[in-house]
Design an enzyme around this catalytic site. Structure first.
Site, PDB file in Angstrom:
ATOM      1  N   GLU A 110       0.823  -1.207   0.000  1.00 33.38           N
ATOM      2  CA  GLU A 110       0.000   0.000   0.000  1.00 33.38           C
ATOM      3  C   GLU A 110       0.858   1.258   0.000  1.00 33.38           C
ATOM      4  O   GLU A 110       0.564   2.217  -0.712  1.00 33.38           O
ATOM      5  CB  GLU A 110      -0.937  -0.004   1.212  1.00 33.38           C
ATOM      6  CG  GLU A 110      -2.056  -1.018   1.147  1.00 33.38           C
ATOM      7  CD  GLU A 110      -3.055  -0.730   0.030  1.00 33.38           C
ATOM      8  OE1 GLU A 110      -3.252   0.457  -0.317  1.00 33.38           O
ATOM      9  OE2 GLU A 110      -3.630  -1.690  -0.507  1.00 33.38           O
ATOM     10  N   ASP A 131     -11.272   5.141  -3.071  1.00 32.39           N
ATOM     11  CA  ASP A 131     -10.171   5.812  -3.749  1.00 32.39           C
ATOM     12  C   ASP A 131     -10.709   6.421  -5.041  1.00 32.39           C
ATOM     13  O   ASP A 131     -11.912   6.434  -5.282  1.00 32.39           O
ATOM     14  CB  ASP A 131      -9.007   4.850  -3.999  1.00 32.39           C
ATOM     15  CG  ASP A 131      -9.342   3.755  -5.012  1.00 32.39           C
ATOM     16  OD1 ASP A 131     -10.510   3.681  -5.487  1.00 32.39           O
ATOM     17  OD2 ASP A 131      -8.430   2.967  -5.341  1.00 32.39           O
ATOM     18  N   TYR A 188      -6.911   5.988   4.705  1.00 30.50           N
ATOM     19  CA  TYR A 188      -7.093   5.090   3.562  1.00 30.50           C
ATOM     20  C   TYR A 188      -6.213   3.842   3.712  1.00 30.50           C
ATOM     21  O   TYR A 188      -6.681   2.705   3.565  1.00 30.50           O
ATOM     22  CB  TYR A 188      -6.771   5.800   2.242  1.00 30.50           C
ATOM     23  CG  TYR A 188      -6.763   4.835   1.085  1.00 30.50           C
ATOM     24  CD1 TYR A 188      -7.952   4.470   0.459  1.00 30.50           C
ATOM     25  CD2 TYR A 188      -5.580   4.233   0.650  1.00 30.50           C
ATOM     26  CE1 TYR A 188      -7.963   3.544  -0.581  1.00 30.50           C
ATOM     27  CE2 TYR A 188      -5.579   3.307  -0.374  1.00 30.50           C
ATOM     28  CZ  TYR A 188      -6.770   2.966  -0.989  1.00 30.50           C
ATOM     29  OH  TYR A 188      -6.783   2.039  -1.996  1.00 30.50           O
ATOM     30  N   CYS A 227     -18.222  -5.648 -17.781  1.00 28.27           N
ATOM     31  CA  CYS A 227     -18.615  -5.009 -16.527  1.00 28.27           C
ATOM     32  C   CYS A 227     -19.866  -5.664 -15.952  1.00 28.27           C
ATOM     33  O   CYS A 227     -20.902  -5.760 -16.619  1.00 28.27           O
ATOM     34  CB  CYS A 227     -18.866  -3.519 -16.734  1.00 28.27           C
ATOM     35  SG  CYS A 227     -19.527  -2.703 -15.252  1.00 28.27           S
ATOM     36  N   CYS A 285     -13.861   0.406 -15.686  1.00 24.08           N
ATOM     37  CA  CYS A 285     -14.454   1.729 -15.540  1.00 24.08           C
ATOM     38  C   CYS A 285     -13.373   2.787 -15.362  1.00 24.08           C
ATOM     39  O   CYS A 285     -13.437   3.629 -14.467  1.00 24.08           O
ATOM     40  CB  CYS A 285     -15.424   1.736 -14.346  1.00 24.08           C
ATOM     41  SG  CYS A 285     -16.629   3.083 -14.383  1.00 24.08           S
ATOM     42  N   CYS A 330     -16.759  -1.012 -20.917  1.00 20.74           N
ATOM     43  CA  CYS A 330     -17.830  -1.775 -20.281  1.00 20.74           C
ATOM     44  C   CYS A 330     -18.026  -3.164 -20.888  1.00 20.74           C
ATOM     45  O   CYS A 330     -18.065  -4.166 -20.159  1.00 20.74           O
ATOM     46  CB  CYS A 330     -19.152  -1.007 -20.388  1.00 20.74           C
ATOM     47  SG  CYS A 330     -19.023   0.751 -19.996  1.00 20.74           S
TER      48      CYS A 330
END
Length: 317
Positions: free
Chosen positions: A56, A159, A141, A218, A207, A213
């Site tokens: 992270e 995010d 976060y 999606c 996305c 898509c």
């Protein structure tokens, strides 16, 4: 705003399906899509909180294809918090700089967080977002991400990718409170690990700024406001600044150079970090002084004067 089959929450929340069965179908569709096929980053194959924390911190403003080899090399060298805590901070900062991982103070904070885990938590990783936020350099976060992916104990991650997905799918207004509220409403209870991975994957694969898509399959096309309306606008997501020629790059070069020479006068340091260094030029002493003073503010270097009155930068160890 009114639409058939949706609800509005106190005037500014998005449109979401009202029927519980539809909410369940939305959740199931996303999780099944993710589990069927997703990008295979190595930190997605572990539940070790230290390994996840390293990923992270490295991933902040750094492209993931650069993070993978750096993450693997970092863990080979310092496989556990105790190993990192025992390391020389200069070695950790030098590693960070040599792998072009962005601001070197992240390496310093990661080193200090490892020390906290060893000294304040007896080597046991804190498990909740609130506890994780007590670690140096770990903001809300990152704390929530580690709690989610290591302990399945987090809240909904929000995010830039997730904001884009929620804005398009459920017409969420560009408001942080609204995004937080809707992300929490949509996430199934007790499934933060798979859910947060899945919705971030959706934003990264299907996305993106230019949606894909149909090709990406999606799973939310059936419910997506943008897919139905054809309006794929989304909140502004700033481009990551170019690393080449950036202040981040030259900060890293200063650290790498001082790691080699330990201590240098500015006029000796300058030509080693940029070929167009000229003491009185645009990229001269004044520019370099600002750079090393920034690093001194981050407790990474010291700035002194030698016997002749010249400014000298030295790597702090």
């Amino acid at each position: 705003m009114t639409q058939e089959g949706v609800e509005i929450d106190d005037g500014d929340a998005p449109a979401l399906p009202t029927a519980p069965d539809e909410r369940d179908a939305i959740r199931t569709a996303l999780v099944e899509w993710y589990e069927a096929d997703h990008r295979d980053f190595p930190w997605r194959r572990t539940e070790d909180p230290y390994e996840i924390l390293v990923s992270e911190v490295m991933s902040q403003q750094t492209q993931l294809d650069r993070v993978v080899p750096a993450w693997e090399a970092f863990l080979d060298r310092w496989p556990a918090p105790a190993d990192l805590a025992a390391a020389e901070r200069g070695d950790v900062v030098g590693f960070w700089s040599s792998h072009s991982l962005g601001y070197n103070n992240r390496a310093k904070y990661l080193h200090e967080a490892a020390t906290q885990i060893v000294e304040d938590y007896d080597g046991e990783f804190p498990r909740t977002p609130d506890e994780l936020s007590e670690l140096m350099g770990v903001g809300p976060y990152t704390a929530n991400a580690v709690a989610s992916f290591a302990f399945n104990n987090g809240e909904a991650v929000v995010d830039t990718n997730v904001k884009r997905v929620l804005h398009r799918a459920f017409d969420v207004p560009d408001d942080d409170d609204a995004f937080e509220r809707v992300a929490s409403l949509v996430m199934p209870d007790g499934e933060s690990r798979v859910w947060n991975n899945a919705i971030m994957e959706l934003g990264g694969v299907a996305c993106g700024k230019t949606p894909d898509c149909d090709t990406a399959g999606c799973p939310w096309r059936e419910w997506c406001h943008a897919y139905e309306s054809g309006d794929f606008t989304a909140p502004d997501v700033p481009e990551q600044p170019s690393f080449e020629g950036s202040r981040r790059q030259f900060r890293g070069r200063v650290i790498s150079t001082l790691k080699e020479f330990d201590e240098l006068a500015l006029d000796d340091l300058g030509p080693r970090i940029r070929v167009d260094y000229a003491p009185n030029g645009e990229y001269g002493r004044e520019w370099l002084t600002g750079l090393v003073e920034d690093l001194a503010d981050d407790d990474l270097v010291t700035v002194d004067e030698d016997d002749d009155g010249a400014t000298v930068a030295k790597l702090r160890r």
